[in-house]
Design a protein around this motif. Sequence first.
Motif, mmCIF file in Angstrom:
data_model
loop_
_atom_site.group_PDB
_atom_site.id
_atom_site.type_symbol
_atom_site.label_atom_id
_atom_site.label_comp_id
_atom_site.label_asym_id
_atom_site.label_seq_id
_atom_site.Cartn_x
_atom_site.Cartn_y
_atom_site.Cartn_z
ATOM 1 N N GLY A 1 1.028 -1.273 -0.110
ATOM 2 C CA GLY A 1 0.040 0.056 0.124
ATOM 3 C C GLY A 1 0.931 1.181 0.112
ATOM 4 O O GLY A 1 0.505 2.328 -0.630
ATOM 5 N N LEU A 2 1.891 1.396 0.795
ATOM 6 C CA LEU A 2 2.929 2.373 0.948
ATOM 7 C C LEU A 2 3.637 2.633 -0.650
ATOM 8 O O LEU A 2 3.513 3.900 -0.970
ATOM 9 C CB LEU A 2 3.818 2.204 1.851
ATOM 10 N N ALA A 3 3.965 1.558 -1.324
ATOM 11 C CA ALA A 3 4.343 1.699 -2.498
ATOM 12 C C ALA A 3 3.563 2.232 -3.503
ATOM 13 O O ALA A 3 3.991 2.931 -4.234
ATOM 14 C CB ALA A 3 5.125 0.440 -2.872
ATOM 15 N N CYS A 4 2.349 1.703 -3.686
ATOM 16 C CA CYS A 4 1.286 2.169 -4.474
ATOM 17 C C CYS A 4 0.954 3.715 -4.412
ATOM 18 O O CYS A 4 0.506 4.323 -5.251
ATOM 19 C CB CYS A 4 0.019 1.341 -4.604
ATOM 20 N N ALA A 5 1.053 3.938 -3.071
ATOM 21 C CA ALA A 5 0.464 5.416 -2.722
ATOM 22 C C ALA A 5 1.684 6.390 -3.185
ATOM 23 O O ALA A 5 1.233 7.494 -3.821
ATOM 24 C CB ALA A 5 0.160 5.599 -1.266
ATOM 25 N N ALA A 6 2.634 5.993 -3.053
ATOM 26 C CA ALA A 6 3.826 6.846 -3.480
ATOM 27 C C ALA A 6 3.904 6.825 -4.951
ATOM 28 O O ALA A 6 4.146 7.911 -5.650
ATOM 29 C CB ALA A 6 5.123 6.110 -3.058
ATOM 30 N N ALA A 7 3.459 5.752 -5.632
ATOM 31 C CA ALA A 7 3.404 5.659 -7.138
ATOM 32 C C ALA A 7 2.265 6.680 -7.803
ATOM 33 O O ALA A 7 2.320 7.323 -8.565
ATOM 34 C CB ALA A 7 3.399 4.197 -7.758
ATOM 35 N N MET A 8 1.136 6.631 -6.998
ATOM 36 C CA MET A 8 0.037 7.574 -7.155
ATOM 37 C C MET A 8 0.623 9.186 -7.175
ATOM 38 O O MET A 8 0.096 9.709 -8.101
ATOM 39 C CB MET A 8 -1.040 7.251 -6.409
ATOM 40 N N VAL A 9 1.226 9.406 -6.096
ATOM 41 C CA VAL A 9 1.621 10.463 -5.909
ATOM 42 C C VAL A 9 2.526 11.083 -7.084
ATOM 43 O O VAL A 9 2.448 12.229 -7.831
ATOM 44 C CB VAL A 9 2.236 10.992 -4.448
ATOM 45 N N VAL A 10 3.568 10.319 -7.510
ATOM 46 C CA VAL A 10 4.630 10.664 -8.581
ATOM 47 C C VAL A 10 3.710 10.609 -9.858
ATOM 48 O O VAL A 10 4.405 11.470 -10.767
ATOM 49 C CB VAL A 10 5.572 9.667 -8.351
ATOM 50 N N GLY A 11 3.237 9.640 -10.008
ATOM 51 C CA GLY A 11 2.449 9.422 -11.446
ATOM 52 C C GLY A 11 1.364 10.279 -11.490
ATOM 53 O O GLY A 11 0.719 10.160 -12.906
ATOM 54 N N ALA A 12 0.901 11.030 -10.807
ATOM 55 C CA ALA A 12 -0.377 11.813 -11.017
ATOM 56 C C ALA A 12 -0.508 12.696 -12.196
ATOM 57 O O ALA A 12 -1.274 12.983 -12.883
ATOM 58 C CB ALA A 12 -0.672 12.661 -9.695
ATOM 59 N N PRO A 13 0.674 13.622 -12.292
ATOM 60 C CA PRO A 13 0.765 14.585 -13.495
ATOM 61 C C PRO A 13 0.701 13.783 -14.776
ATOM 62 O O PRO A 13 0.200 14.282 -15.917
ATOM 63 C CB PRO A 13 1.829 15.493 -13.220
ATOM 64 N N ALA A 14 1.398 12.672 -14.911
ATOM 65 C CA ALA A 14 1.490 11.765 -16.181
ATOM 66 C C ALA A 14 0.008 11.328 -16.423
ATOM 67 O O ALA A 14 -0.552 11.445 -17.695
ATOM 68 C CB ALA A 14 2.421 10.939 -16.027
ATOM 69 N N LEU A 15 -0.380 10.907 -15.541
ATOM 70 C CA LEU A 15 -2.019 10.309 -15.718
ATOM 71 C C LEU A 15 -3.100 11.555 -16.061
ATOM 72 O O LEU A 15 -3.895 11.316 -16.800
ATOM 73 C CB LEU A 15 -2.482 9.660 -14.593
ATOM 74 N N ALA A 16 -2.758 12.571 -15.545
ATOM 75 C CA ALA A 16 -3.662 13.770 -15.743
ATOM 76 C C ALA A 16 -3.502 14.131 -17.189
ATOM 77 O O ALA A 16 -4.460 14.572 -18.024
ATOM 78 C CB ALA A 16 -3.365 14.986 -14.818
ATOM 79 N N ALA A 17 -2.115 14.394 -17.441
ATOM 80 C CA ALA A 17 -1.943 14.524 -19.054
ATOM 81 C C ALA A 17 -2.421 13.385 -20.111
ATOM 82 O O ALA A 17 -3.063 13.842 -20.900
ATOM 83 C CB ALA A 17 -0.685 14.668 -19.220
ATOM 84 N N PHE A 18 -2.373 12.106 -19.725
ATOM 85 C CA PHE A 18 -2.847 11.081 -20.641
ATOM 86 C C PHE A 18 -4.413 11.299 -20.660
ATOM 87 O O PHE A 18 -4.924 11.080 -21.877
ATOM 88 C CB PHE A 18 -2.651 9.665 -19.839
#
Length: 531
Positions: free
Chosen positions: A89-106
């Motif tokens: 859960g900690l790893a996935c939460a960190a990935a969501m924070v880091v990847g949020a801008p790229a997903l928003a652009a997609f």
Amino acid sequence: MATLSARAGQALRWGTLTLLARIGLQLVAQVLLARLLGPESYGVYALGLALLTFAGFLAGNGFAYGLLLRPQIDDDDIRLAFTWQASAGLACAAAMVVGAPALAAFFRAPDLAPTLQWMAIACLCSACAGTALALMQRALDQRRQGLLQLAAYALGYLGVGMPLALAGWQAQALAAACATQAVATLVLALWLRPHPLRPLWRGQGRAQTLDTGGRVFITNLVNWLAANLDRLIIGRYLQAHAVGLYALAWNLAQVPVTLLVGAAQPALLAAGTQLRGRGARTDTPAAAGASTALPPLNPQALRRLAGAWEMTMASAATLLPGAALCLALLAPDLVILLYGPAWQDSGALLAVMLLCLPAWTAWALATPVLWHAGRSHLEAGLQLPLLALALPLWIVTALFGERVFGGSLLPVALLSALLLHARAWRTVRAALVCLGRPVARLAPATGRGLLLAGACALALQAGRELAQALAPSLLPAAWVDAPSVFAALRLFGGGAAALAAAGGLLAWRPTLLGPQALALLRRTRVAEGRS
């Protein structure tokens, strides 16, 4: 000491009561927030929620799920499951924070980035709460678990989401509400069902825990793809406004699904686990391809579980087609009454999704049989070919929807409905084979259900037409053209006529329900009299 059937029945009743309360609360919150925010903000939140669900599967919810399925567990099993699940859960939460801008652009939705960062909190807290919730479910403690979820939802969406929506936070109001709900769930779950929190990475049950977690992950991933790919494709190729319309119809259609499945499916899973704990495990090797994490029940125990399952499925096949058809006919008026004219394009989508109510229920109730029969791999394997076929069709309908279908989302919804019915058919057929029943076992109940559905639908349409004809004489002149008032009148007229027709038919000839549904009603009355 209460018998297993009595405990399962009590869990089912408490689960149903708390589900009813939570569904009512969710409906009120969703209506108010959807009216405040509009389709675009709601669509951004729906995209974020779909991605959060995917992150939740990556976060290892299967580890806690294994605690529900295994016959005996100890503190080391609990520590092992919690350690792996919290770390993922900690790893996935960190990935969501880091990847949020790229997903928003997609998805071409700038507001999606802060929404996902809020939801990263929910990802971590949900993963950490999974172990305590699984232990409560294992103990058939549906009362405290249901009250916990009710309180957490109220705090999140009414206590936090509503004020933030009024303050202009748009989609982030819903995301903050989701995060608050997850934090409250974690705190309450650890308070009501404390368990060892000290990390444990290796133990005697490690291989079994990882095997069960892996199987649950693969199954949940396939289920996630089947449930969310359509809205993600809409979000990628269309706009957040379209996702909002589609997601609102989906969420509203899930209200009766959650009510029917949310209490019955966990009770079936937990009842099978209790049978294992009482010595009803298999003494023979698992069949080829069966899960090593969860050996099949022996034939006698499987027959005990099969009797309750078949009665439930036959009752659903008799009663649900009529309810689904009547709700679908009322769907456009229901959307206008609850959400207002701005959401009226969701009415046709909701009608299609409500017609899937029997299929949703049948699929969800068949999966516990596969798991307890040692054929858990089939739940994902049966769906993958259907998803491979549906994916290009979804993309084509989304790409050419504006040009060919006038921007309508109805073709996408119809494809999703066909996929769901195919998934349900394949899963129920596999469950019947596991139980040694003929595939046509449920055909008589389905036939009775279709006959009852036709009679109720005819009565409903007659009631709607009568209400519409009498509207000018029943309503003040200023109200005749008001969409919500007119929709309410049609809803009342059609719903009353359908209920009257169903009640009259069953009072005249109760045997129309069939032996399984009648037996289930008799057992429910006896259980209520003893409780």
